[in-house]
Enzyme design. Structure first.
Site, PDB file in Angstrom:
ATOM      1  N   LYS A 224      -5.345   6.854  -3.916  1.00  0.00           N
ATOM      2  CA  LYS A 224      -5.382   7.581  -5.179  1.00  0.00           C
ATOM      3  C   LYS A 224      -6.227   6.876  -6.238  1.00  0.00           C
ATOM      4  CE  LYS A 224      -1.282  10.463  -4.794  1.00  0.00           C
ATOM      5  NZ  LYS A 224       0.026  10.862  -5.353  1.00  0.00           N
ATOM      6  N   ARG A 258       4.069   8.108   2.258  1.00  0.00           N
ATOM      7  CA  ARG A 258       3.233   9.275   2.568  1.00  0.00           C
ATOM      8  C   ARG A 258       1.784   8.812   2.509  1.00  0.00           C
ATOM      9  NH1 ARG A 258       0.430  13.306  -0.153  1.00  0.00           N
ATOM     10  NH2 ARG A 258       0.483  15.379   0.838  1.00  0.00           N
TER      11      ARG A 258
END
Length: 279
Positions: A224, A258
């Protein structure tokens, strides 16, 4: 703190953290290598993640990257229907979660394909019928913190007391879900969703405090912006930063990671578990 979740009638012990592999069946997810649209690519990618140790495959057909294009429910289901058909034809016994904030998508996924988990980035805010639907479907629900929606969240990072507001959000929604009879709730702090760079790292620092919620904790930080912006690198070169934060998350109490890169996450789990068993 150890938990179990009910996955298709079997209790899964989370005393050893679980890795969830990301399968995006969209043309515009933020990490290009995670996009799988053809049947062959979906099969290859799913098999790779399973072989590397993923316990759950998380399938998403609506891109939630900042400023992603909005698509209709019909388009989301068309993508997802095709992917789930391919996956369950080739891998009929695997555990699949579906990443959606739409009630009807959740319902069709569970009723038509036996999807085991609903992963809702909106925490029931975008589709107000989601909590009641998950209660009716009787599947585990991933409750994530976000303000706004994927199109507006980058502009919604103002908080009077950031950490306090995040925990209040969860306490209110967990209480609502429990009153509806939803027992298997997984908490996702929502890294990158309506949070700026400093807020993401403040949230990371406070991960150990999530044990007060007495629920399994999922962390999704894979490649991210909070990683590649801080390190002045790229999405493609952010695996090392991802592994560092996943390791911090595991040591802070995360039960599920995740990720795009299952092998690296499984190695982090193995190392942290070995350290713990040696204490």
């Amino acid at each position: 703190m150890s938990f179990t979740i009910n996955l298709k009638g079997c209790l899964r012990d989370l005393s050893t953290p679980m890795v969830m592999g990301i399968l995006n069946v969209t043309p515009d997810s933020f990490y290009e290598k995670s996009r799988q649209e053809t049947e062959a690519d979906i099969i290859i990618r799913t098999k790779q993640m399973l072989d590397e140790g993923a316990s759950v495959i998380d399938v998403g057909a609506y891109s939630s990257r900042p400023d992603a294009a909005h698509i209709s429910q019909e388009e989301e289901w068309s993508r997802l229907d095709n992917a789930l058909d391919v996956i369950f034809t080739r891998f009929p016994d695997i555990i699949v979660s579906v990443d959606t904030f739409r009630t009807e998508i959740a319902r069709k996924s569970v009723e038509q394909y036996g999807v085991a988990i609903i992963n809702d980035i909106s925490g029931g805010e975008i589709d107000k019928a989601m909590f009641e639907t998950v209660a009716e479907l009787n599947v585990p629900y991933i409750l994530m913190h976000m303000k706004g929606n994927p199109q507006t969240m980058v502009h919604q990072t103002e908080y009077k007391n950031f950490i306090q507001e995040v925990f209040y959000y969860f306490s209110e929604k967990i209480d609502h879900l429990h009153r509806l009879g939803v027992n298997d709730i997984i908490v996702d702090p929502g890294f990158g969703f309506a949070k700026n760079l400093d807020q993401n790292y403040e949230l990371l620092k406070h991960l150990p405090d999530f044990k007060i919620l007495n629920l399994p904790l999922l962390v999704g930080i894979s490649r991210k912006r909070m990683i590649y912006r801080l390190l002045d690198t790229s999405i493609e070169d952010s695996l090392n930063g991802t592994t560092v934060i996943n390791t911090i998350a595991l040591m802070s109490g995360a039960h599920i990671l995740r990720v795009h890169d299952v092998k690296a996450a499984m190695e982090a789990v193995k190392i942290v578990e070995k350290m713990r068993s040696s204490l």
